[in-house]
Design a protein around this motif. Structure first.
Motif, PDB file in Angstrom:
ATOM      1  N   ALA A 159      88.471  55.289  34.382  1.00 14.05           N
ATOM      2  CA  ALA A 159      89.667  54.513  34.706  1.00 14.05           C
ATOM      3  C   ALA A 159      89.327  53.033  34.795  1.00 14.05           C
ATOM      4  CB  ALA A 159      90.274  54.991  36.027  1.00 14.05           C
ATOM      5  N   LEU A 160      90.353  52.213  34.557  1.00 13.68           N
ATOM      6  CA  LEU A 160      90.301  50.775  34.798  1.00 13.68           C
ATOM      7  C   LEU A 160      91.154  50.509  36.035  1.00 13.68           C
ATOM      8  CD1 LEU A 160      89.621  47.839  33.980  1.00 13.68           C
ATOM      9  CD2 LEU A 160      91.643  47.889  32.505  1.00 13.68           C
ATOM     10  N   VAL A 161      90.538  49.944  37.089  1.00 12.37           N
ATOM     11  CA  VAL A 161      91.123  49.998  38.428  1.00 12.37           C
ATOM     12  C   VAL A 161      91.230  48.612  39.062  1.00 12.37           C
ATOM     13  CG1 VAL A 161      90.966  51.133  40.676  1.00 12.37           C
ATOM     14  CG2 VAL A 161      89.974  52.252  38.663  1.00 12.37           C
ATOM     15  N   PHE A 162      92.373  48.349  39.668  1.00 16.52           N
ATOM     16  CA  PHE A 162      92.555  47.181  40.529  1.00 16.52           C
ATOM     17  C   PHE A 162      92.002  47.480  41.922  1.00 16.52           C
ATOM     18  CE2 PHE A 162      95.018  44.671  37.747  1.00 16.52           C
ATOM     19  CZ  PHE A 162      95.481  43.537  38.386  1.00 16.52           C
ATOM     20  N   GLY A 163      91.255  46.523  42.489  1.00 15.98           N
ATOM     21  CA  GLY A 163      90.943  46.546  43.905  1.00 15.98           C
ATOM     22  C   GLY A 163      91.948  45.693  44.655  1.00 15.98           C
ATOM     23  N   THR A 164      91.510  45.065  45.745  1.00 18.29           N
ATOM     24  CA  THR A 164      92.318  44.053  46.426  1.00 18.29           C
ATOM     25  C   THR A 164      91.550  42.732  46.375  1.00 18.29           C
ATOM     26  OG1 THR A 164      91.368  44.340  48.648  1.00 18.29           O
ATOM     27  CG2 THR A 164      93.171  45.824  48.010  1.00 18.29           C
ATOM     28  N   VAL A 165      92.044  41.751  47.069  1.00 13.93           N
ATOM     29  CA  VAL A 165      91.386  40.453  47.113  1.00 13.93           C
ATOM     30  C   VAL A 165      90.055  40.522  47.862  1.00 13.93           C
ATOM     31  CG1 VAL A 165      92.463  39.637  49.250  1.00 13.93           C
ATOM     32  CG2 VAL A 165      91.907  37.986  47.439  1.00 13.93           C
ATOM     33  N   HIS A 166      89.855  41.593  48.611  1.00 16.05           N
ATOM     34  CA  HIS A 166      88.667  41.716  49.457  1.00 16.05           C
ATOM     35  C   HIS A 166      87.489  42.292  48.664  1.00 16.05           C
ATOM     36  CE1 HIS A 166      92.412  42.568  51.797  1.00 16.05           C
ATOM     37  NE2 HIS A 166      91.948  41.531  52.484  1.00 16.05           N
ATOM     38  N   PRO A 167      86.341  41.645  48.649  1.00 17.10           N
ATOM     39  CA  PRO A 167      85.170  42.219  47.975  1.00 17.10           C
ATOM     40  C   PRO A 167      84.804  43.602  48.514  1.00 17.10           C
ATOM     41  CG  PRO A 167      84.772  39.921  48.543  1.00 17.10           C
ATOM     42  CD  PRO A 167      86.068  40.302  49.193  1.00 17.10           C
ATOM     43  N   GLU A 168      85.084  43.825  49.809  1.00 15.34           N
ATOM     44  CA  GLU A 168      84.775  45.130  50.411  1.00 15.34           C
ATOM     45  C   GLU A 168      85.490  46.267  49.697  1.00 15.34           C
ATOM     46  OE1 GLU A 168      84.613  41.949  53.634  1.00 15.34           O
ATOM     47  OE2 GLU A 168      85.993  42.499  52.009  1.00 15.34           O
ATOM     48  N   SER A 169      86.680  45.987  49.196  1.00 13.91           N
ATOM     49  CA  SER A 169      87.444  47.038  48.509  1.00 13.91           C
ATOM     50  C   SER A 169      86.739  47.481  47.236  1.00 13.91           C
ATOM     51  CB  SER A 169      88.859  46.547  48.190  1.00 13.91           C
ATOM     52  OG  SER A 169      88.862  45.578  47.144  1.00 13.91           O
ATOM     53  N   VAL A 170      86.128  46.545  46.545  1.00 14.88           N
ATOM     54  CA  VAL A 170      85.431  46.860  45.295  1.00 14.88           C
ATOM     55  C   VAL A 170      84.113  47.565  45.583  1.00 14.88           C
ATOM     56  CG1 VAL A 170      84.517  45.905  43.158  1.00 14.88           C
ATOM     57  CG2 VAL A 170      86.541  44.885  44.205  1.00 14.88           C
ATOM     58  N   ASP A 171      83.386  47.081  46.570  1.00 12.19           N
ATOM     59  CA  ASP A 171      82.144  47.748  46.951  1.00 12.19           C
ATOM     60  C   ASP A 171      82.405  49.211  47.306  1.00 12.19           C
ATOM     61  OD1 ASP A 171      80.302  45.636  46.655  1.00 12.19           O
ATOM     62  OD2 ASP A 171      80.768  44.830  48.630  1.00 12.19           O
ATOM     63  N   ALA A 172      83.445  49.450  48.079  1.00 13.06           N
ATOM     64  CA  ALA A 172      83.753  50.817  48.514  1.00 13.06           C
ATOM     65  C   ALA A 172      84.052  51.714  47.317  1.00 13.06           C
ATOM     66  CB  ALA A 172      84.935  50.804  49.480  1.00 13.06           C
ATOM     67  N   LEU A 173      84.857  51.224  46.396  1.00 11.08           N
ATOM     68  CA  LEU A 173      85.223  52.027  45.223  1.00 11.08           C
ATOM     69  C   LEU A 173      84.011  52.308  44.339  1.00 11.08           C
ATOM     70  CD1 LEU A 173      87.438  53.345  43.476  1.00 11.08           C
ATOM     71  CD2 LEU A 173      87.692  51.129  42.338  1.00 11.08           C
ATOM     72  N   PHE A 174      83.222  51.287  44.073  1.00 10.37           N
ATOM     73  CA  PHE A 174      82.055  51.472  43.212  1.00 10.37           C
ATOM     74  C   PHE A 174      81.033  52.410  43.850  1.00 10.37           C
ATOM     75  CE2 PHE A 174      82.681  47.306  40.675  1.00 10.37           C
ATOM     76  CZ  PHE A 174      83.161  48.011  39.580  1.00 10.37           C
ATOM     77  N   GLU A 175      80.879  52.354  45.153  1.00  5.14           N
ATOM     78  CA  GLU A 175      79.931  53.250  45.815  1.00  5.14           C
ATOM     79  C   GLU A 175      80.308  54.712  45.587  1.00  5.14           C
ATOM     80  OE1 GLU A 175      79.774  52.022  49.895  1.00  5.14           O
ATOM     81  OE2 GLU A 175      78.846  50.091  49.408  1.00  5.14           O
ATOM     82  N   VAL A 176      81.589  55.020  45.712  1.00  5.81           N
ATOM     83  CA  VAL A 176      82.041  56.397  45.508  1.00  5.81           C
ATOM     84  C   VAL A 176      81.927  56.779  44.038  1.00  5.81           C
ATOM     85  CG1 VAL A 176      83.959  58.015  45.757  1.00  5.81           C
ATOM     86  CG2 VAL A 176      83.591  56.249  47.490  1.00  5.81           C
ATOM     87  N   ALA A 177      82.365  55.890  43.144  1.00  5.06           N
ATOM     88  CA  ALA A 177      82.298  56.187  41.705  1.00  5.06           C
ATOM     89  C   ALA A 177      80.853  56.368  41.248  1.00  5.06           C
ATOM     90  CB  ALA A 177      82.972  55.076  40.916  1.00  5.06           C
ATOM     91  N   GLN A 178      79.949  55.563  41.777  1.00  6.54           N
ATOM     92  CA  GLN A 178      78.540  55.686  41.405  1.00  6.54           C
ATOM     93  C   GLN A 178      77.977  57.029  41.857  1.00  6.54           C
ATOM     94  OE1 GLN A 178      75.621  53.111  43.395  1.00  6.54           O
ATOM     95  NE2 GLN A 178      74.775  52.634  41.369  1.00  6.54           N
TER      96      GLN A 178
END
Length: 464
Positions: A159-178
């Motif tokens: 998937a191609l995914v939007f996070g939020t403005v917060h870097p924490e949101s991207v870190d959280a998503l990538f950690e699970v996807a990884q």
């Protein structure tokens, strides 16, 4: 069976020895060649461009080794040449490449099915307050876990995914996807105006935060990064220039945003960027319409804008479910085909009301049917079931420039695939009894199917 251990194993403590043993054992099992037997379907070309678009093998065998596809064989070949190979029996079911969602917002998972507004009011009423919560990493991680689980449950493997403005949101998503070994592309939203203060960044912080995230995550395992301005109205010219600077510095990252979704949105863009000839031209002016750029929606793009996209190699995500839900309009797949713009299929959760790519395909059919009564000058072609399934697999892979890795069963590609039960519900079973062709079965599946039809989801050959 031969398992290789480190030469200095005897010097290791007992717990380390046990860990190394089970790691080596699991690696050996994972490397085992497995044949998945069932009805196989994948695409090799766009059905709108050629009759030679797909390969369908009734009762075939899909060979997987080391997490990659290693070939396709017939049932007869399985019996004659692969008697000693591990076989997983899915006979009577349909095996497809995993679905690829070309546009989705993971922070909006919790606000799906929010009632009663069009795009701009919907953003203010529901989206922005929901996204505020993602400054908390623990909360973001909780939603990311549920989000990834829903993707897999619905047969979506990339998937191609939007996070939020917060870097924490991207870190959280990538950690699970990884952890799940998913091929996933995502990015931090850039938004420095026309949004609540609690969701704004600055041109400088947008650049710095995005750069740090790129360095941390891009091309790590199966992950990719996308520079992600929410849409032109929420970024100043200075921020858009910073986004382009990042794209110049990291030419293999993606750019992911929205364009021409809603008429009020388009008028707003005109007032904010009077120097631009059109909505897409804003992105042209600031160097954001380029190869590896994916624009969601594009409902009101004209031929000139479409041709501009085709010229640079950018692509569109067709999001029929959310376009219907928000009353945004009807995307012209025919115009995109005629101007040679790559198009993928997106659920656009949470304006989209389902994670299911099957339901999204069903809505895509309806969107195109509605255009036949709108008086358009374009001759609208009915969406064939083959084209629908192409859009959800190889078409979306091409849109995201990952078709060299996923999207079909070509030898050497990553073994992301799904097993579909065509009789998952009583109604589906009853309907399939009278289906006389592959296309009739596929059409019934895209209209009647949902997550219940996804029997199994495999990522890199591992069942989820």
């Amino acid at each position: 069976m031969v398992i290789h251990f480190p030469s200095n194993l005897n010097s290791k403590p007992l717990l380390v020895k046990l860990f190394l043993f089970f790691t080596a054992l699991s690696n050996f099992v994972y490397a085992e060649t497995t044949i998945y037997q069932g009805d196989l379907l994948h695409f090799i070309n766009d059905p709108a461009e050629t009759d030679n678009s797909h390969q369908y093998i009734k009762d075939g065998g899909l060979i997987v080794k080391d997490g990659k596809f290693a070939g396709i064989v017939s049932a007869e070949e399985i019996l004659s040449n692969h008697r000693n190979t591990k076989i997983i029996d899915y006979r009577g079911k349909l095996i497809l490449p995993g679905f690829i969602d070309s546009h989705i917002h993971y922070p909006q998972t919790g606000m799906i099915a929010s009632h009663g507004e069009q795009l701009l009011d919907w953003l203010k009423e529901y989206t922005f307050p929901t996204e505020r919560k993602f400054s908390e990493k623990d909360y973001a991680k909780e939603v990311a876990e549920f989000f990834i689980e829903q993707l897999q449950k619905n047969g979506t493997t990339s998937a191609l995914v939007f996070g939020t403005v917060h870097p924490e949101s991207v870190d959280a998503l990538f950690e699970v996807a990884q952890r799940e070994n998913m091929r996933l592309i995502a990015g931090k939203v850039l938004m420095d105006r026309n949004a609540p203060e609690y969701l704004r960044d600055t041109p400088e912080s947008a650049y710095t935060d995005s750069k740090n995230l790129i360095e941390r995550w891009h091309n790590k395992d199966r992950l990719g990064y996308a520079i992600t301005p929410r849409f032109a109205p929420t970024s100043t010219p200075k921020q858009l220039m910073q986004a382009a600077k990042l794209l110049d510095e990291y030419p293999d990252v993606y750019m992911h945003t929205h364009v021409s979704e809603n008429k009020d949105e388009i008028n707003w863009v005109k007032s904010l960027f009077p120097q631009a000839q059109s909505y897409l031209d804003v992105y042209n002016l600031y160097g954001l319409n380029r190869d590896h750029s994916i624009f969601a929606h594009g409902i009101y793009l004209d031929d000139r804008e479409m041709k501009s996209m085709a010229m640079v190699g950018s692509a569109l995500a067709f999001c029929p479910t959310s376009n219907l839900f928000l009353g945004s309009g009807l995307f012209s797949l025919t115009r995109a085909e005629e101007t040679k713009v790559d198009v993928g299929l997106g659920t656009d959760v949470g304006a989209g009301t389902s994670f299911s790519m099957l339901e999204t395909m069903g809505d895509a059919y309806k969107v195109i049917q509605l255009q036949k009564s709108t008086g358009t000058n374009i001759k609208v072609k009915t969406l064939s079931p083959l084209k629908a399934f192409y859009l959800a697999t190889l078409g979306s892979a091409k849109t995201l420039d990952i078709d060299d890795k996923v999207g079909n069963f070509e030898i050497g590609k990553e073994a992301d695939f799904i097993v579909i039960d065509l009789e998952a519900t009583d109604l589906m079973k009853f309907r399939m009894e009278s289906a006389k062709s592959l296309e009739e079965k596929l059409f019934a599946l895209q209209v009647l199917g949902d997550d219940r039809a996804i029997h199994s989801t495999y990522i890199m050959g591992e069942k989820k």
